[in-house]
Design a protein around this motif. Sequence first.
Motif, PDB file in Angstrom:
ATOM      1  N   ALA A 250     -28.516  55.751  -8.153  1.00 30.63           N
ATOM      2  CA  ALA A 250     -28.450  55.034  -9.430  1.00 30.63           C
ATOM      3  C   ALA A 250     -27.355  55.606 -10.327  1.00 30.63           C
ATOM      4  O   ALA A 250     -26.623  54.851 -10.986  1.00 30.63           O
ATOM      5  CB  ALA A 250     -29.802  55.090 -10.127  1.00 30.63           C
ATOM      6  N   ALA A 251     -27.232  56.930 -10.355  1.00 35.78           N
ATOM      7  CA  ALA A 251     -26.209  57.561 -11.193  1.00 35.78           C
ATOM      8  C   ALA A 251     -24.808  57.174 -10.738  1.00 35.78           C
ATOM      9  O   ALA A 251     -23.915  56.915 -11.557  1.00 35.78           O
ATOM     10  CB  ALA A 251     -26.373  59.083 -11.160  1.00 35.78           C
ATOM     11  N   ILE A 252     -24.605  57.112  -9.440  1.00 34.40           N
ATOM     12  CA  ILE A 252     -23.297  56.743  -8.904  1.00 34.40           C
ATOM     13  C   ILE A 252     -22.952  55.293  -9.242  1.00 34.40           C
ATOM     14  O   ILE A 252     -21.821  54.969  -9.601  1.00 34.40           O
ATOM     15  CB  ILE A 252     -23.254  56.988  -7.384  1.00 34.40           C
TER      16      ILE A 252
ATOM     17  N   ARG B 279     -19.404  54.617 -14.099  1.00 35.52           N
ATOM     18  CA  ARG B 279     -18.360  54.166 -15.012  1.00 35.52           C
ATOM     19  C   ARG B 279     -18.883  54.069 -16.437  1.00 35.52           C
ATOM     20  O   ARG B 279     -18.230  54.510 -17.389  1.00 35.52           O
ATOM     21  CB  ARG B 279     -17.777  52.818 -14.572  1.00 35.52           C
ATOM     22  N   ILE B 280     -20.069  53.486 -16.612  1.00 32.99           N
ATOM     23  CA  ILE B 280     -20.667  53.397 -17.944  1.00 32.99           C
ATOM     24  C   ILE B 280     -20.947  54.788 -18.488  1.00 32.99           C
ATOM     25  O   ILE B 280     -20.632  55.100 -19.637  1.00 32.99           O
ATOM     26  CB  ILE B 280     -21.971  52.575 -17.902  1.00 32.99           C
ATOM     27  N   LEU B 281     -21.531  55.638 -17.665  1.00 30.57           N
ATOM     28  CA  LEU B 281     -21.917  56.976 -18.113  1.00 30.57           C
ATOM     29  C   LEU B 281     -20.708  57.830 -18.475  1.00 30.57           C
ATOM     30  O   LEU B 281     -20.700  58.514 -19.507  1.00 30.57           O
ATOM     31  CB  LEU B 281     -22.746  57.671 -17.026  1.00 30.57           C
TER      32      LEU B 281
ATOM     33  N   TRP C 117     -22.502  63.845 -19.658  1.00 31.48           N
ATOM     34  CA  TRP C 117     -23.533  64.860 -19.489  1.00 31.48           C
ATOM     35  C   TRP C 117     -24.702  64.325 -18.682  1.00 31.48           C
ATOM     36  O   TRP C 117     -25.242  65.008 -17.805  1.00 31.48           O
ATOM     37  CB  TRP C 117     -24.024  65.347 -20.860  1.00 31.48           C
ATOM     38  N   VAL C 118     -25.105  63.086 -18.958  1.00 34.99           N
ATOM     39  CA  VAL C 118     -26.194  62.465 -18.202  1.00 34.99           C
ATOM     40  C   VAL C 118     -25.830  62.371 -16.726  1.00 34.99           C
ATOM     41  O   VAL C 118     -26.652  62.682 -15.842  1.00 34.99           O
ATOM     42  CB  VAL C 118     -26.518  61.060 -18.755  1.00 34.99           C
ATOM     43  N   PHE C 119     -24.612  61.962 -16.444  1.00 34.42           N
ATOM     44  CA  PHE C 119     -24.156  61.837 -15.060  1.00 34.42           C
ATOM     45  C   PHE C 119     -24.184  63.198 -14.353  1.00 34.42           C
ATOM     46  O   PHE C 119     -24.689  63.326 -13.231  1.00 34.42           O
ATOM     47  CB  PHE C 119     -22.746  61.254 -15.020  1.00 34.42           C
ATOM     48  N   GLY C 120     -23.673  64.219 -15.019  1.00 34.73           N
ATOM     49  CA  GLY C 120     -23.675  65.558 -14.430  1.00 34.73           C
ATOM     50  C   GLY C 120     -25.074  66.099 -14.221  1.00 34.73           C
ATOM     51  O   GLY C 120     -25.373  66.718 -13.188  1.00 34.73           O
ATOM     52  N   LEU C 121     -25.955  65.863 -15.194  1.00 37.54           N
ATOM     53  CA  LEU C 121     -27.336  66.337 -15.075  1.00 37.54           C
ATOM     54  C   LEU C 121     -28.096  65.595 -13.985  1.00 37.54           C
ATOM     55  O   LEU C 121     -28.990  66.162 -13.354  1.00 37.54           O
ATOM     56  CB  LEU C 121     -28.051  66.183 -16.418  1.00 37.54           C
ATOM     57  N   ALA C 122     -27.751  64.326 -13.762  1.00 37.28           N
ATOM     58  CA  ALA C 122     -28.383  63.572 -12.681  1.00 37.28           C
ATOM     59  C   ALA C 122     -28.031  64.179 -11.326  1.00 37.28           C
ATOM     60  O   ALA C 122     -28.878  64.279 -10.427  1.00 37.28           O
ATOM     61  CB  ALA C 122     -27.945  62.107 -12.732  1.00 37.28           C
ATOM     62  N   ILE C 123     -26.784  64.599 -11.188  1.00 40.74           N
ATOM     63  CA  ILE C 123     -26.361  65.270  -9.952  1.00 40.74           C
ATOM     64  C   ILE C 123     -27.102  66.593  -9.793  1.00 40.74           C
ATOM     65  O   ILE C 123     -27.590  66.934  -8.715  1.00 40.74           O
ATOM     66  CB  ILE C 123     -24.843  65.491  -9.955  1.00 40.74           C
TER      67      ILE C 123
ATOM     68  N   ARG D 135     -20.288  47.332 -16.221  1.00 40.90           N
ATOM     69  CA  ARG D 135     -19.777  48.141 -15.128  1.00 40.90           C
ATOM     70  C   ARG D 135     -18.427  47.648 -14.624  1.00 40.90           C
ATOM     71  O   ARG D 135     -17.741  48.352 -13.882  1.00 40.90           O
ATOM     72  CB  ARG D 135     -20.769  48.131 -13.951  1.00 40.90           C
ATOM     73  N   SER D 136     -18.042  46.445 -15.042  1.00 40.73           N
ATOM     74  CA  SER D 136     -16.783  45.867 -14.568  1.00 40.73           C
ATOM     75  C   SER D 136     -15.588  46.681 -15.055  1.00 40.73           C
ATOM     76  O   SER D 136     -15.575  47.166 -16.202  1.00 40.73           O
ATOM     77  CB  SER D 136     -16.649  44.429 -15.079  1.00 40.73           C
ATOM     78  N   PRO D 137     -14.558  46.867 -14.233  1.00 41.50           N
ATOM     79  CA  PRO D 137     -13.363  47.600 -14.655  1.00 41.50           C
ATOM     80  C   PRO D 137     -12.684  46.990 -15.866  1.00 41.50           C
ATOM     81  O   PRO D 137     -11.963  47.665 -16.594  1.00 41.50           O
ATOM     82  CB  PRO D 137     -12.458  47.517 -13.425  1.00 41.50           C
ATOM     83  N   ARG D 138     -12.930  45.693 -16.127  1.00 45.29           N
ATOM     84  CA  ARG D 138     -12.292  45.024 -17.258  1.00 45.29           C
ATOM     85  C   ARG D 138     -13.068  45.228 -18.550  1.00 45.29           C
ATOM     86  O   ARG D 138     -12.624  44.838 -19.625  1.00 45.29           O
ATOM     87  CB  ARG D 138     -12.175  43.523 -16.975  1.00 45.29           C
ATOM     88  N   SER D 139     -14.254  45.847 -18.452  1.00 45.10           N
ATOM     89  CA  SER D 139     -15.072  46.061 -19.637  1.00 45.10           C
ATOM     90  C   SER D 139     -14.632  47.304 -20.373  1.00 45.10           C
ATOM     91  O   SER D 139     -14.221  48.304 -19.783  1.00 45.10           O
ATOM     92  CB  SER D 139     -16.550  46.201 -19.242  1.00 45.10           C
ATOM     93  N   THR D 140     -14.745  47.263 -21.711  1.00 44.67           N
ATOM     94  CA  THR D 140     -14.434  48.448 -22.529  1.00 44.67           C
ATOM     95  C   THR D 140     -15.635  49.370 -22.663  1.00 44.67           C
ATOM     96  O   THR D 140     -15.536  50.459 -23.206  1.00 44.67           O
ATOM     97  CB  THR D 140     -14.002  48.018 -23.937  1.00 44.67           C
ATOM     98  N   VAL D 141     -16.793  48.911 -22.194  1.00 42.85           N
ATOM     99  CA  VAL D 141     -18.051  49.669 -22.270  1.00 42.85           C
ATOM    100  C   VAL D 141     -18.381  50.058 -23.705  1.00 42.85           C
ATOM    101  O   VAL D 141     -18.981  51.083 -23.960  1.00 42.85           O
ATOM    102  CB  VAL D 141     -17.992  50.935 -21.378  1.00 42.85           C
TER     103      VAL D 141
END
Length: 232
Positions: free
Chosen positions: A87-89, A93-95, A103-109, A222-228
């Motif tokens: 799920a984290a992977i 892009r959003i994270l 930080w959330v992404f790193g902590l998920a790992i 999650r799209s590459p065209r999104s500014t998130v």
Amino acid sequence: MTRTPASNTSTIIAGVALIAAGILFIIGEAVAAAGWPDDSYSYITNVISDLGVSSPAETNEGIWIHSPAAWAINSGWVINGALTLVAAIVFRRILRASRTGSWVFGLAIAYSAGLCVVATFHNAPAWMLPYHAIGAMVGMGGGNIAMFLTGLLLRKAKGYSLTSLYFTVAGIFGFSCLILTFVGPQDYVGLIERGAAYPFLIAQVVGGAVICRNATQLSVLRSPRSTVSALD
């Protein structure tokens, strides 16, 4: 026939993965607990880690532990960590678009790695305990901090106020219970430890359901065209 975009499919997969992660862990724990002889396992006095000791071994306190169905909880740890990582992977892009999300992404790992360590090195025999303790601290500590930060991250997004509130409060509660496992009454250490673990498992199921419900919106982000910008 309308085709589902690949990004939407992977978003749903991530949501289902989180739901499965929480549910399968609870099932694994229940199976392992039921496997103890004479129904001697207690959710109040025994820690979750006791369920993972596959061969008779003595703890630092001189207590002999053997969990005949240890494979169930050990599998539950590994599967939970692996599905969380999936799920984290998917949402990397959003994270990684914000400091909090990174930080959330790193902590998920870290959480996923911690659970694999816990499943490999048990709390008995004594020589395994230091490795097990490190894995448990990284897993439960990292998981609760990630949950809290996810709650803060979701405060900036429309339509996620209740989810944000739960994640924030549960993260604080879970981390507090983790500290209490060391300084609180040991007669209730199993119950206290579950206060550190269960809120995160609930968050996985809730979060997965929210992801599936909002798959289209999240896929756009999650799209590459999104500014998130929604979670920036």
